[in-house]
Design a protein around this motif. Structure first.
Motif, PDB file in Angstrom:
ATOM      1  N   LYS A 190       0.820  -1.214   0.000  1.00  0.00           N
ATOM      2  CA  LYS A 190       0.000   0.000   0.000  1.00  0.00           C
ATOM      3  C   LYS A 190       0.851   1.259   0.000  1.00  0.00           C
ATOM      4  O   LYS A 190       0.481   2.270  -0.561  1.00  0.00           O
ATOM      5  N   LEU A 237      -6.248   3.528  -4.035  1.00  0.00           N
ATOM      6  CA  LEU A 237      -6.921   3.732  -2.757  1.00  0.00           C
ATOM      7  C   LEU A 237      -7.818   2.558  -2.386  1.00  0.00           C
ATOM      8  O   LEU A 237      -7.976   2.237  -1.223  1.00  0.00           O
ATOM      9  N   GLU A 238      -8.419   1.960  -3.365  1.00  0.00           N
ATOM     10  CA  GLU A 238      -9.433   0.953  -3.066  1.00  0.00           C
ATOM     11  C   GLU A 238      -9.569  -0.030  -4.224  1.00  0.00           C
ATOM     12  O   GLU A 238      -9.547   0.379  -5.381  1.00  0.00           O
ATOM     13  N   ASP A 279     -12.077  -3.311  -5.263  1.00  0.00           N
ATOM     14  CA  ASP A 279     -13.174  -4.218  -4.940  1.00  0.00           C
ATOM     15  C   ASP A 279     -13.441  -5.142  -6.112  1.00  0.00           C
ATOM     16  O   ASP A 279     -13.419  -4.711  -7.261  1.00  0.00           O
ATOM     17  N   LEU A 322     -15.973  -6.884  -8.260  1.00  0.00           N
ATOM     18  CA  LEU A 322     -17.404  -6.724  -8.528  1.00  0.00           C
ATOM     19  C   LEU A 322     -18.019  -8.017  -9.029  1.00  0.00           C
ATOM     20  O   LEU A 322     -19.171  -8.312  -8.777  1.00  0.00           O
ATOM     21  N   HIS A 345      -5.909   7.542  -6.825  1.00  0.00           N
ATOM     22  CA  HIS A 345      -5.602   8.939  -6.530  1.00  0.00           C
ATOM     23  C   HIS A 345      -4.666   9.430  -7.621  1.00  0.00           C
ATOM     24  O   HIS A 345      -3.544   8.943  -7.737  1.00  0.00           O
ATOM     25  N   HIS A 385     -12.056   6.810 -10.914  1.00  0.00           N
ATOM     26  CA  HIS A 385     -12.588   5.462 -10.801  1.00  0.00           C
ATOM     27  C   HIS A 385     -12.336   4.691 -12.092  1.00  0.00           C
ATOM     28  O   HIS A 385     -12.612   5.198 -13.172  1.00  0.00           O
ATOM     29  N   LEU A 399       0.537  13.732   1.288  1.00  0.00           N
ATOM     30  CA  LEU A 399       0.542  12.324   1.655  1.00  0.00           C
ATOM     31  C   LEU A 399      -0.387  12.023   2.829  1.00  0.00           C
ATOM     32  O   LEU A 399      -1.148  11.071   2.797  1.00  0.00           O
ATOM     33  N   ARG A 445      -3.840  12.032   1.858  1.00  0.00           N
ATOM     34  CA  ARG A 445      -4.156  10.879   1.041  1.00  0.00           C
ATOM     35  C   ARG A 445      -4.331   9.632   1.902  1.00  0.00           C
ATOM     36  O   ARG A 445      -5.214   8.839   1.705  1.00  0.00           O
ATOM     37  N   GLU A 446      -3.455   9.524   2.882  1.00  0.00           N
ATOM     38  CA  GLU A 446      -3.531   8.329   3.732  1.00  0.00           C
ATOM     39  C   GLU A 446      -4.799   8.317   4.564  1.00  0.00           C
ATOM     40  O   GLU A 446      -5.392   7.274   4.783  1.00  0.00           O
ATOM     41  N   LYS A 468      -7.561   9.633   3.694  1.00  0.00           N
ATOM     42  CA  LYS A 468      -8.644   9.287   2.795  1.00  0.00           C
ATOM     43  C   LYS A 468      -8.675   7.775   2.569  1.00  0.00           C
ATOM     44  O   LYS A 468      -9.700   7.139   2.641  1.00  0.00           O
ATOM     45  N   SER A 469      -7.467   7.256   2.336  1.00  0.00           N
ATOM     46  CA  SER A 469      -7.382   5.848   2.016  1.00  0.00           C
ATOM     47  C   SER A 469      -7.805   4.981   3.195  1.00  0.00           C
ATOM     48  O   SER A 469      -8.509   3.996   3.035  1.00  0.00           O
ATOM     49  N   ASN A 503     -11.477   4.929   3.711  1.00  0.00           N
ATOM     50  CA  ASN A 503     -12.122   4.043   2.756  1.00  0.00           C
ATOM     51  C   ASN A 503     -11.975   2.588   3.171  1.00  0.00           C
ATOM     52  O   ASN A 503     -12.885   1.801   3.056  1.00  0.00           O
ATOM     53  N   SER A 504     -10.776   2.252   3.656  1.00  0.00           N
ATOM     54  CA  SER A 504     -10.506   0.859   3.956  1.00  0.00           C
ATOM     55  C   SER A 504     -11.244   0.381   5.203  1.00  0.00           C
ATOM     56  O   SER A 504     -11.395  -0.803   5.410  1.00  0.00           O
ATOM     57  N   ARG A 541     -13.980  -8.401   2.464  1.00  0.00           N
ATOM     58  CA  ARG A 541     -13.192  -8.339   1.235  1.00  0.00           C
ATOM     59  C   ARG A 541     -11.849  -9.043   1.432  1.00  0.00           C
ATOM     60  O   ARG A 541     -11.429  -9.839   0.591  1.00  0.00           O
ATOM     61  N   LEU A 582     -21.315  -5.587  -0.256  1.00  0.00           N
ATOM     62  CA  LEU A 582     -21.120  -4.551  -1.285  1.00  0.00           C
ATOM     63  C   LEU A 582     -22.458  -4.000  -1.775  1.00  0.00           C
ATOM     64  O   LEU A 582     -22.631  -2.787  -1.892  1.00  0.00           O
ATOM     65  N   LYS A 595     -21.016   3.780  -0.580  1.00  0.00           N
ATOM     66  CA  LYS A 595     -19.750   3.659  -1.290  1.00  0.00           C
ATOM     67  C   LYS A 595     -19.942   4.366  -2.629  1.00  0.00           C
ATOM     68  O   LYS A 595     -21.046   4.694  -3.019  1.00  0.00           O
ATOM     69  N   HIS A 596     -18.863   4.551  -3.353  1.00  0.00           N
ATOM     70  CA  HIS A 596     -18.984   5.227  -4.637  1.00  0.00           C
ATOM     71  C   HIS A 596     -19.258   4.219  -5.739  1.00  0.00           C
ATOM     72  O   HIS A 596     -19.216   4.525  -6.894  1.00  0.00           O
ATOM     73  N   LEU A 597     -19.545   2.960  -5.312  1.00  0.00           N
ATOM     74  CA  LEU A 597     -19.646   1.893  -6.298  1.00  0.00           C
ATOM     75  C   LEU A 597     -20.760   2.106  -7.314  1.00  0.00           C
ATOM     76  O   LEU A 597     -20.673   1.648  -8.439  1.00  0.00           O
TER      77      LEU A 597
END
Lengths: 185, 94
Positions: free
Chosen positions: A32, A39-40, A42, A44, A64, A81, B3, B6-7, B9-10, B13-14, B22, B58, B65-67
């Motif tokens: 990481k 960042l992520e 998944d 699907l 990012h 994305h 940084l 960013r971390e 944010k990351s 999310n995690s 997951r 999910l 989520k932004h999915l």
């Protein structure tokens, strides 16, 4: 306005190990830090065709991607994305990944294709990776007037990230090699 | 520089509710892939219960989520979270 770049890299590891490493590339926590732009990730969808030995996977990647300030100002965000589709054909030993951005599409389209195949000179011991990246700035977008510059920056970043990606891949391959010979832990 | 931001944010999310499921699924998948699939045992998929748990998490968190963006963005993905889209192997494996 399409720019395409190709890169090739030979891993001195068998195809089975290299493709295993490819799956772990974004998921292993110790990577990481190196691949901090991811960042992520998944999954699907995942489908196995048990007759043909083909595995189909769709993953969502959140990346990012900070650009220069003027781009950030126009686009208004630095998170992108992407959707990654992978086909692994186990009997014929090929793995193909295609990644495309699904956000920011009115400004830019980036497509990255990666293939892992056994190396013709040493099919059981080495793996060749071919990577093709194309970058397309939409002609009528707010970025069009500086397309050249944006594409250049974009390409530089891709190169930097794919070097990091290769380092991570080599590291995981070594780890898997040690693990398979009982040396791990 | 950026940084720390960013971390943060990351990591936020995690810590999403599906992160554990997951990880469980990905661990199981990675083992199956390197120990079975590439060694010629591709007739049967494993990790089905891990997959089910992860997938239903999910779909539950599609909104926060932004999915959902992914689903809107690509028509090809439209079927992913439908009931019948799971794993074709599921039926034969049971």
């Amino acid at each position: 306005m399409v720019k395409a770049y190709t890169q090739e890299h030979v891993y001195k590891h068998p195809w089975e190990r290299v493709t295993s490493a490819s799956w772990r590339k974004f998921a292993d926590p110790e990577n990481k830090r190196t691949l901090s732009h991811i960042l992520e990730v998944d999954t699907l969808n995942q489908k196995l065709d048990p007759l043909s030995g083909k595995l189909y996977t769709t993953r969502a990647l959140t990346i990012h991607a900070p650009g220069p300030w003027f781009i950030r100002k126009i686009i208004g965000q630095d998170i992108c994305h992407c959707v990654e589709s992978t086909v692994v054909d186990a009997p014929s030993k090929s793995m193909q990944l295609t990644t495309r951005n699904v956000s920011l599409q009115k400004f830019i389209e980036v497509e990255e294709k990666i293939r892992y195949d056994p190396h013709p000179d040493n099919p059981t011991g080495w793996t060749v990776c071919r990577q093709e990246t194309s970058i397309h700035i939409k002609p009528l977008s707010a970025l069009a007037s500086m397309a050249e510059k944006v594409e250049q920056r974009c390409a530089e970043r891709f190169m930097q990230n794919s070097v990091k990606g290769r380092e991570v891949m080599e590291r995981i391959c070594k780890y898997l090699e040690a693990e398979s010979s009982g040396m791990a832990l | 520089m950026g940084l720390s931001k960013r971390e943060r944010k990351s990591s936020s999310n995690s810590t999403s509710p599906c992160a554990h499921l997951r990880a469980a699924y990905h661990n199981c998948f990675n083992r199956w892939y390197s120990e079975k699939f590439v060694k010629g045992q591709w007739n049967k998929e494993e990790c089905l219960s891990e997959w089910q748990k992860y997938r239903s998490c999910l779909s539950e968190h599609l909104d926060d989520k932004h999915l959902s963006r992914f689903l809107q963005a690509e028509g090809a993905l439209g079927s992913i979270f439908q009931e019948d889209s799971g794993n074709p192997v599921e039926n034969t494996a049971k």
